[in-house]
Design a protein around this motif. Structure first.
Motif, mmCIF file in Angstrom:
data_model
loop_
_atom_site.group_PDB
_atom_site.id
_atom_site.type_symbol
_atom_site.label_atom_id
_atom_site.label_comp_id
_atom_site.label_asym_id
_atom_site.label_seq_id
_atom_site.Cartn_x
_atom_site.Cartn_y
_atom_site.Cartn_z
ATOM 1 N N HIS A 10 0.883 -1.158 0.000
ATOM 2 C CA HIS A 10 0.000 0.000 0.000
ATOM 3 C C HIS A 10 0.925 1.213 0.000
ATOM 4 C CE1 HIS A 10 -3.603 -2.340 1.009
ATOM 5 N NE2 HIS A 10 -2.770 -3.072 1.708
ATOM 6 N N PHE A 61 1.250 5.412 -0.288
ATOM 7 C CA PHE A 61 0.494 6.642 -0.076
ATOM 8 C C PHE A 61 1.369 7.857 -0.363
ATOM 9 C CE2 PHE A 61 -0.976 3.364 2.807
ATOM 10 C CZ PHE A 61 -2.356 3.384 2.645
ATOM 11 N N SER A 99 -2.864 12.453 -0.687
ATOM 12 C CA SER A 99 -3.965 11.501 -0.458
ATOM 13 C C SER A 99 -4.132 10.460 -1.559
ATOM 14 C CB SER A 99 -5.292 12.229 -0.220
ATOM 15 O OG SER A 99 -5.198 13.043 0.925
ATOM 16 N N THR A 100 -3.175 10.351 -2.464
ATOM 17 C CA THR A 100 -3.212 9.302 -3.480
ATOM 18 C C THR A 100 -2.779 7.991 -2.853
ATOM 19 O OG1 THR A 100 -2.653 10.898 -5.203
ATOM 20 C CG2 THR A 100 -2.303 8.590 -5.726
ATOM 21 N N HIS A 101 -3.508 6.922 -3.171
ATOM 22 C CA HIS A 101 -3.193 5.583 -2.663
ATOM 23 C C HIS A 101 -3.131 4.637 -3.853
ATOM 24 C CE1 HIS A 101 -4.786 1.559 -1.238
ATOM 25 N NE2 HIS A 101 -3.661 1.683 -0.584
ATOM 26 N N ARG A 102 -2.119 3.781 -3.871
ATOM 27 C CA ARG A 102 -2.056 2.747 -4.897
ATOM 28 C C ARG A 102 -1.578 1.459 -4.256
ATOM 29 N NH1 ARG A 102 2.996 5.760 -7.357
ATOM 30 N NH2 ARG A 102 4.592 4.476 -6.464
ATOM 31 N N GLU A 103 -1.891 0.358 -4.898
ATOM 32 C CA GLU A 103 -1.489 -0.951 -4.400
ATOM 33 C C GLU A 103 -0.662 -1.658 -5.462
ATOM 34 O OE1 GLU A 103 -4.387 -3.404 -2.345
ATOM 35 O OE2 GLU A 103 -5.726 -1.665 -2.220
ATOM 36 N N GLU A 162 4.565 0.132 8.567
ATOM 37 C CA GLU A 162 4.506 1.376 7.808
ATOM 38 C C GLU A 162 5.818 2.137 7.981
ATOM 39 O OE1 GLU A 162 1.475 5.011 6.837
ATOM 40 O OE2 GLU A 162 1.345 4.089 8.835
#
Length: 128
Positions: free
Chosen positions: A53, A55, A59-63, A118
């Protein structure tokens, strides 16, 4: 540096901003991370898959998911470790990553997930 232990597998992460591979004017910030996967348990394990994950501070999130790490699915015996270096690009000068490794305990082929703690990706000029 951050560290966590899940089911006898210790994960340690160190990060470094890569200014020579970054282009802030084009929203391209490159980071390297070194991960050590240490088997502190009693049984051999094999890393099969990764799931990230990622970030950005906007606020962009990608997997990202896939087999192994940097092209290998290492077997790690008790008391041994596997270390690798990889990278991540962000559109901002700060962000974070966390995830899981899917592992197999070789003695009984049981599958389990190991938490990747994290960790923060911060351009070095933001730390001054």
């Amino acid at each position: 540096m951050v560290t966590t232990i899940t089911e006898g597998v210790k994960i340690t992460v160190e990060t470094q901003y890569q200014p020579e591979y970054s282009n802030p004017a084009n929203e391209h910030f490159m980071f390297a991370y070194r991960i050590s996967i240490e088997n502190v348990g009693n049984y051999a394990v094999q890393l099969m898959r990764r799931h990230w994950h990622i970030f950005d501070s906007n606020s962009t999130h990608r997997e990202v998911e896939g087999e192994g790490v940097v092209g290998v699915q290492p077997i790690i015996e008790p008391g041994q470790s596997h270390e690798y270096i990889s990278g991540c690009n962000l559109k901002t000068d700060m962000g974070s990553m966390k995830g899981e490794y899917q592992m197999v305990r070789l003695m009984d082929n049981s599958v389990f997930d190991v938490a990747i703690p994290e960790f923060y990706l911060v351009a070095s000029y933001k730390l001054n």
